[in-house]
Design a protein around this motif. Structure first.
Motif, PDB file in Angstrom:
ATOM      1  N   THR A   1      -4.657   1.622  -1.973  1.00  0.00           N
ATOM      2  CA  THR A   1      -5.334   0.989  -0.945  1.00  0.00           C
ATOM      3  C   THR A   1      -5.881  -0.312  -1.384  1.00  0.00           C
ATOM      4  N   LYS A   2      -5.482  -1.400  -1.406  1.00  0.00           N
ATOM      5  CA  LYS A   2      -5.822  -2.564  -2.198  1.00  0.00           C
ATOM      6  C   LYS A   2      -7.382  -2.940  -1.651  1.00  0.00           C
ATOM      7  N   SER A   3      -7.877  -2.323  -0.286  1.00  0.00           N
ATOM      8  CA  SER A   3      -9.122  -2.878  -0.132  1.00  0.00           C
ATOM      9  C   SER A   3     -10.316  -1.817  -0.754  1.00  0.00           C
ATOM     10  N   ASN A   4      -9.712  -0.899  -1.180  1.00  0.00           N
ATOM     11  CA  ASN A   4     -10.464   0.070  -1.744  1.00  0.00           C
ATOM     12  C   ASN A   4     -10.771   0.060  -3.551  1.00  0.00           C
TER      13      ASN A   4
ATOM     14  N   THR B   1     -14.265  -6.531   0.224  1.00  0.00           N
ATOM     15  CA  THR B   1     -14.342  -5.571   1.544  1.00  0.00           C
ATOM     16  C   THR B   1     -15.731  -4.681   1.156  1.00  0.00           C
TER      17      THR B   1
ATOM     18  N   PRO C   1     -11.393  -8.823  -6.928  1.00  0.00           N
ATOM     19  CA  PRO C   1     -10.715  -8.061  -5.548  1.00  0.00           C
ATOM     20  C   PRO C   1      -9.081  -7.959  -5.805  1.00  0.00           C
ATOM     21  N   GLN C   2      -8.448  -7.467  -5.203  1.00  0.00           N
ATOM     22  CA  GLN C   2      -6.808  -7.310  -5.246  1.00  0.00           C
ATOM     23  C   GLN C   2      -6.245  -8.348  -4.241  1.00  0.00           C
TER      24      GLN C   2
ATOM     25  N   GLU D   1       0.784  -1.222  -0.094  1.00  0.00           N
ATOM     26  CA  GLU D   1       0.017   0.009   0.012  1.00  0.00           C
ATOM     27  C   GLU D   1       0.781   1.340   0.035  1.00  0.00           C
TER      28      GLU D   1
ATOM     29  N   GLN E   1     -14.968  -1.836  -1.234  1.00  0.00           N
ATOM     30  CA  GLN E   1     -15.164  -2.246  -2.589  1.00  0.00           C
ATOM     31  C   GLN E   1     -16.559  -2.431  -2.984  1.00  0.00           C
TER      32      GLN E   1
ATOM     33  N   THR F   1      -7.199 -10.152  -1.910  1.00  0.00           N
ATOM     34  CA  THR F   1      -7.719 -10.217  -0.734  1.00  0.00           C
ATOM     35  C   THR F   1      -9.227 -10.624  -0.542  1.00  0.00           C
ATOM     36  N   SER F   2      -9.857 -10.770   0.395  1.00  0.00           N
ATOM     37  CA  SER F   2     -11.194 -11.028   0.684  1.00  0.00           C
ATOM     38  C   SER F   2     -11.845  -9.953   0.355  1.00  0.00           C
TER      39      SER F   2
END
Length: 627
Positions: A256-259, A306, A300-301, A251, A309, A303-304
């Motif tokens: 920000t991977k979760s976004n 979010t 997703p990137q 990151e 997302q 990851t689970s």
């Protein structure tokens, strides 16, 4: 800091339509009268309250109150300062900016850290792409891997700028150093390992990615912000993450991977009624879908999924089809995804393969093409059907206790929706799937909700609506006096001739500048009086606070009625006149009473002043308007 000329700012706002700026972030639908509506990008909502006026160049969210023009929008959504936002829009729409003499143009030193890192990623994307295309043994290897091993065409590689990170190479570091990027940008871009305190050279900047297939990751506006790197036979043994099949950028200030969701920048342009998003597990799955013509696939990137997302998806389309691998891990991921999707207000279906056939999306679409999509849609399951099958595979042979445990798990899922209609609909479907009486299930649900009222599973509609106290408290603070200035400001913003009439005929001292509406009205009228008013494009220069910006946007979005404008404006003038003169009249009356009947000069003066005020009140000032 370079200062952009006012004429350049005005030219930018005139040439760039706010719809084109906002539509990169928000799915907008026409709302009539040159207006558009969509889901607000600044807060989570399920009913559109975000309004854009293409004619007036302003946006306003009637849910959270955010408001502004194209520059405010870019500053808010992209995290830029004012000058950076102007320069970003100018570059995006190919508009040349002019700077005040002596201030210079933008330099490497004045660029923001974020913009530098964006530029670094653009250069890195091209660098990796050229390594992919190079006529070298490694170039031939990676192209063979892409086309023969992964079965993708060269055209897809070019469209998505697929690249290759050389195994041992300092070329990228040398190229970036030559461009004189700041040390902070080079250390924080995520492309290199660097030692604290070490002087940055092409020897001390060790590449994070070596000997890997490089997949650029773009934000929802299409800018490269990171990379996913796929392991190859060429990946060096001394690579710190050699055993990892996929390595993602860390990151950074721009990632920000979760976004983020892979391919959302392209897929959002293709969703429509009957064409929902298709959520797959990985980037290559998404690329496979794209290659066969399924343009709405996103991933997703690594990851689970979010909540952030899913909220991003909800801005563009309310429906998502989930197509994860049919192995145990994929099904568990899908079950974790479901309650978050319901909480985000998304309608979900799960794409399944008929029978016991187990294939992942990549292999399925590779072998059968786009026809496979229609095939799996025929076997798709609703949200509750999928959840019931996942929790209780053998429903027909399930015991009462097993059904009770499954029902509790399902209650936890459906409690995430804030719609009672949706919840009751889900409950009816669950009753049929579990083969239990609907009444019993509803009583169990109510018991579950009561027991978990204070937990994170409490139904969302039990919460106090966000913003309600603020709205309730707004009216008591708004006096009648404030309303008069607010109303006149509204008329001025919508009617140019009325604005110019007020500027020449409304006495300055009548305006109460102790509150926002009065201050803005005073500034706008002064701007006209001094000959500096250039239309609504001038507003940006007059607005000093967020509260003022919000008020202006709110007034611009009010409905305009052209009937009886002169009468309405004159009523406002009379109100200001009375408010200004009547206290003075009362003061004079007191002074006259205190002097008694003595005929001194002061008394005569007071009597004359009283007579003049009375005359003015009986014959209020009227605007001379030609409508």
């Amino acid at each position: 800091m370079p200062v952009i000329k006012t004429t350049s700012l005005r030219d930018l706002k005139t040439r760039v339509n706010i719809h084109d700026v906002v539509a990169r972030v928000v799915a907008l639908k026409p709302a009539g009268g040159g207006r558009f509506k969509g889901l607000c990008p600044f807060h989570s909502e399920k009913t559109p309250s975000f309004n854009v006026s293409a004619d007036k160049g302003f946006y306003k969210c009637f849910g959270c109150g955010k408001a502004g023009d194209i520059l405010n929008f870019v500053m808010e959504t992209e995290g830029l300062q004012f000058t950076e936002a102007v320069e970003a829009l100018a570059q995006r729409f190919n508009i040349t900016l002019e700077y005040e003499e002596g201030s210079g143009g933008p330099t490497k030193e004045t660029r923001s850290l974020r913009q530098e890192i964006f530029d670094i990623h653009d250069l890195a994307t091209e660098y990796y792409r050229q390594a992919f295309l190079a006529q070298t043994p490694h170039g031939e290897f990676i192209r063979n891997y892409w086309e023969n091993n992964r079965k993708f065409t060269a055209e897809i590689g070019d469209e998505f700028k697929i690249g290759f990170a050389p195994t041992e190479d300092s070329g990228l570091a040398a190229a970036l150093l030559k461009r004189k990027f700041s040390e902070d940008a080079l250390r924080q871009c995520g492309l290199f390992f660097t030692r604290d305190g070490a002087v940055l050279t092409h020897h001390t900047m060790r590449p994070r990615f070596r000997g890997r297939l490089m997949i650029p990751i773009r934000d929802h506006q299409g800018r490269v912000v990171a990379f996913t790197a796929r392991q190859l036979e060429l990946t060096p043994k001394d690579d710190a993450s050699h055993e990892a099949k996929y390595v993602n950028s860390p990151e950074t200030p721009i990632f920000t991977k979760s976004n983020l969701l892979f391919n959302l920048d392209r897929a959002r342009s293709h969703v429509a009624d009957g064409k929902p998003f298709v959520l797959v597990e990985g980037q290559l799955d998404s690329l496979r879908c794209w290659s066969v013509g399924l343009k709405t696939a996103i991933a997703p990137q690594g990851t689970s999924i979010t909540e952030g997302q899913l909220a991003l998806l909800r801005r563009y389309h309310p429906t998502v089809e989930c197509f994860f691998d049919s192995d145990s891990a994929g099904q568990k991921a899908a079950l974790r995804f479901l309650p978050m999707a319901l909480k985000a207000g998304l309608e979900v279906r799960f794409l399944m393969l008929a029978g016991a056939e187990k294939l992942d999306p990549d292999l399925l679409f590779l072998e059968r093409g786009l026809a496979a999509y229609e095939e799996v849609r025929k076997s798709s399951l609703s949200a509750m059907d999928f959840a019931c099958r996942s929790l209780l595979p053998n429903i027909s042979g399930a015991s009462a206790e097993q059904k009770s445990r499954a029902a509790t798990a399902l209650f936890e899922i459906i409690a995430q929706t804030d719609s009672n209609v949706a919840r009751m609909s889900f409950l009816g479907e669950i009753a049929g799937l579990l083969r239990v009486p609907p009444g019993s299930l509803e009583r169990d649900l109510q018991s579950y909700l009561a027991k978990n009222a204070n937990s994170r599973f409490a139904p969302a509609n039990n919460a106090k609506p966000a913003g309600a106290p603020a709205r309730a408290a707004a009216n008591p603070n708004d006096s009648r006096g404030k309303a008069t200035e607010t109303h006149l400001l509204f008329l001025c913003l919508h009617h140019e001739r009325l604005l110019r009439a007020l500027a020449t005929q409304l006495p300055h001292e009548w305006i109460d500048s102790s509150h926002i509406s009065g201050r803005l009205l005073d500034r706008v009228l002064a701007e006209v009086s001094h000959g500096d008013w250039l239309g609504r494009e001038s507003l940006e220069q007059l607005i000093e606070t967020e509260e003022e910006k919000t008020l202006i946007a709110s007034l611009l979005f009010e409905v305009v009625d052209d009937d009886g404008l002169a009468k309405i404006a004159n009523e406002g003038m009379r109100a200001l006149q009375r408010r200004f003169l009547e206290p003075r009249q009362r003061q004079i009356e007191l002074e006259i009473a205190s002097k008694g009947s003595n005929g001194d000069s002061d008394l005569l003066s007071l009597l004359k002043q009283r007579a003049e005020i009375t005359r003015q009140l009986l014959n209020p000032l009227k605007l001379s308007l030609d409508f």
